[in-house]
Motif scaffolding. Structure first.
Motif, PDB file in Angstrom:
ATOM      1  N   TYR A  84     -20.341  29.100  -0.477  1.00  0.00           N
ATOM      2  CA  TYR A  84     -21.516  28.661   0.293  1.00  0.00           C
ATOM      3  C   TYR A  84     -22.754  28.580  -0.600  1.00  0.00           C
ATOM      4  CZ  TYR A  84     -25.186  28.813   3.852  1.00  0.00           C
ATOM      5  OH  TYR A  84     -26.292  28.544   4.624  1.00  0.00           O
ATOM      6  N   VAL A  85     -22.939  29.607  -1.407  1.00  0.00           N
ATOM      7  CA  VAL A  85     -24.095  29.620  -2.315  1.00  0.00           C
ATOM      8  C   VAL A  85     -23.998  28.450  -3.292  1.00  0.00           C
ATOM      9  CG1 VAL A  85     -25.179  30.924  -4.203  1.00  0.00           C
ATOM     10  CG2 VAL A  85     -24.539  32.090  -2.071  1.00  0.00           C
ATOM     11  N   GLU A  86     -22.777  28.195  -3.788  1.00  0.00           N
ATOM     12  CA  GLU A  86     -22.590  27.062  -4.706  1.00  0.00           C
ATOM     13  C   GLU A  86     -22.913  25.735  -4.029  1.00  0.00           C
ATOM     14  OE1 GLU A  86     -19.144  26.660  -7.553  1.00  0.00           O
ATOM     15  OE2 GLU A  86     -18.573  28.537  -6.568  1.00  0.00           O
ATOM     16  N   LEU A  87     -22.505  25.612  -2.755  1.00  0.00           N
ATOM     17  CA  LEU A  87     -22.795  24.385  -2.000  1.00  0.00           C
ATOM     18  C   LEU A  87     -24.297  24.149  -1.892  1.00  0.00           C
ATOM     19  CD1 LEU A  87     -20.595  24.214   1.259  1.00  0.00           C
ATOM     20  CD2 LEU A  87     -20.624  22.566  -0.615  1.00  0.00           C
ATOM     21  N   LEU A  88     -25.010  25.215  -1.506  1.00  0.00           N
ATOM     22  CA  LEU A  88     -26.463  25.077  -1.313  1.00  0.00           C
ATOM     23  C   LEU A  88     -27.150  24.735  -2.634  1.00  0.00           C
ATOM     24  CD1 LEU A  88     -27.426  27.990   1.117  1.00  0.00           C
ATOM     25  CD2 LEU A  88     -26.720  25.656   1.648  1.00  0.00           C
ATOM     26  N   ARG A  89     -26.667  25.351  -3.686  1.00  0.00           N
ATOM     27  CA  ARG A  89     -27.280  25.147  -4.996  1.00  0.00           C
ATOM     28  C   ARG A  89     -26.931  23.776  -5.552  1.00  0.00           C
ATOM     29  NH1 ARG A  89     -25.614  29.987  -8.309  1.00  0.00           N
ATOM     30  NH2 ARG A  89     -26.957  31.234  -6.972  1.00  0.00           N
ATOM     31  N   GLY A  90     -25.634  23.385  -5.397  1.00  0.00           N
ATOM     32  CA  GLY A  90     -25.149  22.146  -6.007  1.00  0.00           C
ATOM     33  C   GLY A  90     -25.505  20.902  -5.207  1.00  0.00           C
ATOM     34  N   ILE A  91     -25.688  21.051  -3.909  1.00  0.00           N
ATOM     35  CA  ILE A  91     -25.964  19.883  -3.052  1.00  0.00           C
ATOM     36  C   ILE A  91     -27.190  20.200  -2.197  1.00  0.00           C
ATOM     37  CG2 ILE A  91     -24.889  18.177  -1.521  1.00  0.00           C
ATOM     38  CD1 ILE A  91     -22.155  19.470  -2.161  1.00  0.00           C
ATOM     39  N   PRO A  92     -28.371  20.272  -2.832  1.00  0.00           N
ATOM     40  CA  PRO A  92     -29.561  20.758  -2.103  1.00  0.00           C
ATOM     41  C   PRO A  92     -30.093  19.772  -1.064  1.00  0.00           C
ATOM     42  CG  PRO A  92     -30.136  20.125  -4.355  1.00  0.00           C
ATOM     43  CD  PRO A  92     -28.650  19.969  -4.243  1.00  0.00           C
ATOM     44  N   ASP A  93     -29.720  18.491  -1.178  1.00  0.00           N
ATOM     45  CA  ASP A  93     -30.312  17.511  -0.257  1.00  0.00           C
ATOM     46  C   ASP A  93     -29.507  17.320   1.032  1.00  0.00           C
ATOM     47  OD1 ASP A  93     -28.333  16.622  -1.889  1.00  0.00           O
ATOM     48  OD2 ASP A  93     -29.104  14.578  -2.107  1.00  0.00           O
ATOM     49  N   VAL A  94     -28.485  18.160   1.254  1.00  0.00           N
ATOM     50  CA  VAL A  94     -27.692  18.033   2.491  1.00  0.00           C
ATOM     51  C   VAL A  94     -27.929  19.274   3.353  1.00  0.00           C
ATOM     52  CG1 VAL A  94     -25.333  18.082   3.400  1.00  0.00           C
ATOM     53  CG2 VAL A  94     -25.915  16.519   1.530  1.00  0.00           C
ATOM     54  N   GLU A  95     -28.027  19.042   4.649  1.00  0.00           N
ATOM     55  CA  GLU A  95     -28.188  20.189   5.565  1.00  0.00           C
ATOM     56  C   GLU A  95     -26.798  20.669   6.012  1.00  0.00           C
ATOM     57  OE1 GLU A  95     -29.477  21.170  10.128  1.00  0.00           O
ATOM     58  OE2 GLU A  95     -30.069  19.225   9.280  1.00  0.00           O
ATOM     59  N   PHE A  96     -26.473  21.919   5.682  1.00  0.00           N
ATOM     60  CA  PHE A  96     -25.178  22.479   6.070  1.00  0.00           C
ATOM     61  C   PHE A  96     -25.327  23.323   7.331  1.00  0.00           C
ATOM     62  CE2 PHE A  96     -24.580  21.578   1.562  1.00  0.00           C
ATOM     63  CZ  PHE A  96     -23.368  20.905   1.623  1.00  0.00           C
ATOM     64  N   ARG A  97     -24.421  23.088   8.283  1.00  0.00           N
ATOM     65  CA  ARG A  97     -24.496  23.816   9.553  1.00  0.00           C
ATOM     66  C   ARG A  97     -23.210  24.608   9.790  1.00  0.00           C
ATOM     67  NH1 ARG A  97     -26.866  19.319  13.764  1.00  0.00           N
ATOM     68  NH2 ARG A  97     -28.903  19.068  12.754  1.00  0.00           N
ATOM     69  N   PRO A  98     -23.339  25.894  10.087  1.00  0.00           N
ATOM     70  CA  PRO A  98     -22.127  26.688  10.354  1.00  0.00           C
ATOM     71  C   PRO A  98     -21.426  26.219  11.628  1.00  0.00           C
ATOM     72  CG  PRO A  98     -24.108  27.943  10.876  1.00  0.00           C
ATOM     73  CD  PRO A  98     -24.579  26.668  10.236  1.00  0.00           C
ATOM     74  N   GLN A  99     -20.120  26.244  11.566  1.00  0.00           N
ATOM     75  CA  GLN A  99     -19.319  25.780  12.704  1.00  0.00           C
ATOM     76  C   GLN A  99     -18.048  26.620  12.696  1.00  0.00           C
ATOM     77  OE1 GLN A  99     -16.519  24.188  13.911  1.00  0.00           O
ATOM     78  NE2 GLN A  99     -17.688  23.925  15.798  1.00  0.00           N
ATOM     79  N   LYS A 100     -17.631  27.104  13.854  1.00  0.00           N
ATOM     80  CA  LYS A 100     -16.359  27.821  13.846  1.00  0.00           C
ATOM     81  C   LYS A 100     -15.505  27.493  15.052  1.00  0.00           C
ATOM     82  CE  LYS A 100     -18.279  32.224  15.451  1.00  0.00           C
ATOM     83  NZ  LYS A 100     -18.466  33.624  15.055  1.00  0.00           N
ATOM     84  N   GLY A 101     -14.196  27.477  14.813  1.00  0.00           N
ATOM     85  CA  GLY A 101     -13.241  27.344  15.908  1.00  0.00           C
ATOM     86  C   GLY A 101     -12.957  25.928  16.369  1.00  0.00           C
ATOM     87  N   LEU A 102     -13.598  24.927  15.774  1.00  0.00           N
ATOM     88  CA  LEU A 102     -13.417  23.544  16.247  1.00  0.00           C
ATOM     89  C   LEU A 102     -11.982  23.067  16.048  1.00  0.00           C
ATOM     90  CD1 LEU A 102     -15.015  21.004  17.274  1.00  0.00           C
ATOM     91  CD2 LEU A 102     -15.111  20.313  14.886  1.00  0.00           C
ATOM     92  N   ILE A 103     -11.481  23.209  14.823  1.00  0.00           N
ATOM     93  CA  ILE A 103     -10.122  22.721  14.531  1.00  0.00           C
ATOM     94  C   ILE A 103      -9.096  23.699  15.088  1.00  0.00           C
ATOM     95  CG2 ILE A 103      -8.545  22.044  12.670  1.00  0.00           C
ATOM     96  CD1 ILE A 103     -11.405  21.470  11.216  1.00  0.00           C
ATOM     97  N   GLU A 104      -9.451  24.982  15.074  1.00  0.00           N
ATOM     98  CA  GLU A 104      -8.562  25.993  15.670  1.00  0.00           C
ATOM     99  C   GLU A 104      -8.331  25.670  17.153  1.00  0.00           C
ATOM    100  OE1 GLU A 104     -10.934  26.562  13.554  1.00  0.00           O
ATOM    101  OE2 GLU A 104     -10.249  27.988  12.042  1.00  0.00           O
ATOM    102  N   ALA A 105      -9.374  25.162  17.830  1.00  0.00           N
ATOM    103  CA  ALA A 105      -9.217  24.820  19.251  1.00  0.00           C
ATOM    104  C   ALA A 105      -8.241  23.665  19.413  1.00  0.00           C
ATOM    105  CB  ALA A 105     -10.575  24.473  19.852  1.00  0.00           C
TER     106      ALA A 105
END
Ligand code: ZN
Ligand code: ZN
Length: 335
Positions: A84-105
């Motif tokens: 996650y930290v690498e994502l934020l650092r490496g791709i700073p211009d994208v907004e990342f949103r936490p999501q859980k259980g979508l595919i599990e559902a």
């Protein structure tokens, strides 16, 4: 959405390798993997455009994500903090949103092809019970039993064991998740064996408890009690019924006989690409059973210093009720 858990990747794309990110954009879907898996990914995931991960990997992913120019969901339950930290650092211009259980559902309700593979895996465990009945004898260690059972399943064509088998004899059978030891089976022992096979990614899971020789009155009454609870659970497992009610139906049978405190785990769990997945048959789970769900029903009673009994089968919830997929007999408790 960024998908990086193995089962979810496999479910969506068909890709079985150990390292990949799916990048799913409104119009296109990419499978980003390293050099080792490029050919495999193209074969297994024809609906995805395969992209080779460069170093740093965030560069490859970032180039695809900025094409989507929208917020990006990630699997907050599974993505490691470091990634996650690498994502934020490496791709700073994208907004990342936490999501859980979508595919599990989505995975909770199985389609016809998945049920077919589950049936194959379950057939193997049914045959495993036949094998055990001819193989088990006093003097074997729990470890030997676990090993021979695994060999047997693999010879049938299983891709592997569904988990580390539980073989718990004597008083150790009161440990719901006992690891096999060098203890030798003795006449009069309760013996709980919980095992499963993986077939093309799909898992089976079955528990039988046996007793060597004539059971004592207490052993038999515990066995009958657990079986009665399981039958109550299976009967309650109808489409449209909250899973908490199914858990209750089985649990109340055990509680009424004064063994509530000896049944400390939930009644069952979904099974599919993972050995444990949704829905969980427990008081806390808000899910409602739907046709296509495949779940275990596995009550147990565990008495420290005495031993334990668990019986586990897999059922498929149908539009009209349920079908018990595992066929291994339950009356043959005595070896
Ligand atoms: Zn099990
Ligand atoms: Zn289970």
């Amino acid at each position: 959405m960024l998908v990086n858990t193995q089962e979810n990747r496999r479910y969506l794309s068909g890709f079985t390798g150990s390292n990949a990110f799916l990048v799913i954009l409104p119009q296109r879907a990419y499978l980003c993997t390293d050099f080792r898996y490029l050919e495999q990914a193209a074969l297994q995931a024809p609906d995805f455009e395969v992209v080779q991960l460069e170093r740093p990997w965030t560069k490859t992913i970032g180039a695809l994500l900025t094409r989507g120019s929208c917020p990006v969901a990630f699997e907050s339950e599974h993505l490691s903090y470091d990634t996650y930290v690498e994502l934020l650092r490496g791709i700073p211009d994208v907004e990342f949103r936490p999501q859980k259980g979508l595919i599990e559902a989505l995975r909770m309700v199985k389609d016809a092809d998945e049920v077919k593979l589950l049936r194959e895996a379950i057939k193997m465990t049914d045959r495993g019970v036949d094998f055990l009945r001819s193989y088990l004898k006093p003097g074997l260690t729990d470890q030997e039993v676990a090993l021979e059972l695994e060999f047997f399943l693999r010879r049938l064509g299983a891709n592997g064991p569904a988990f580390s088998f539980i073989v718990a004899s004597g008083t150790r059978s009161s440990l719901p998740h006992a690891e096999p030891t060098e203890r030798r089976l003795e006449v009069g022992d309760l013996l709980t064996i919980d095992f499963g096979a993986v077939y093309k990614g799909y898992h089976s899971d079955l528990t039988r408890t046996f007793v060597f020789g004539e059971p004592t009155a207490k052993q038999r009454s515990l066995y009958d009690l657990v079986l009665e609870a399981q039958i109550a659970g299976i009967e309650a497992a109808q489409p449209g019924v909250p899973v908490a009610e199914v858990d209750r139906a089985a649990r109340s049978v055990i509680e009424q006989r004064g063994h509530g405190e000896h049944f400390g785990h939930s009644l069952g769990h979904g099974v599919g690409l993972a050995i444990h997945e949704g829905p969980h048959l427990s008081a806390e789970c808000p899910e409602v059973l739907q046709p296509g769900m495949v779940v275990t029903v596995e009550p147990g009673v565990y008495i420290p210093g005495f031993g334990g009994v668990r019986t586990e089968d897999i059922i498929l919830v149908t539009t009209t009720g349920n079908e018990i997929l595992s066929q291994a007999p339950k009356h043959s408790f005595i070896l």
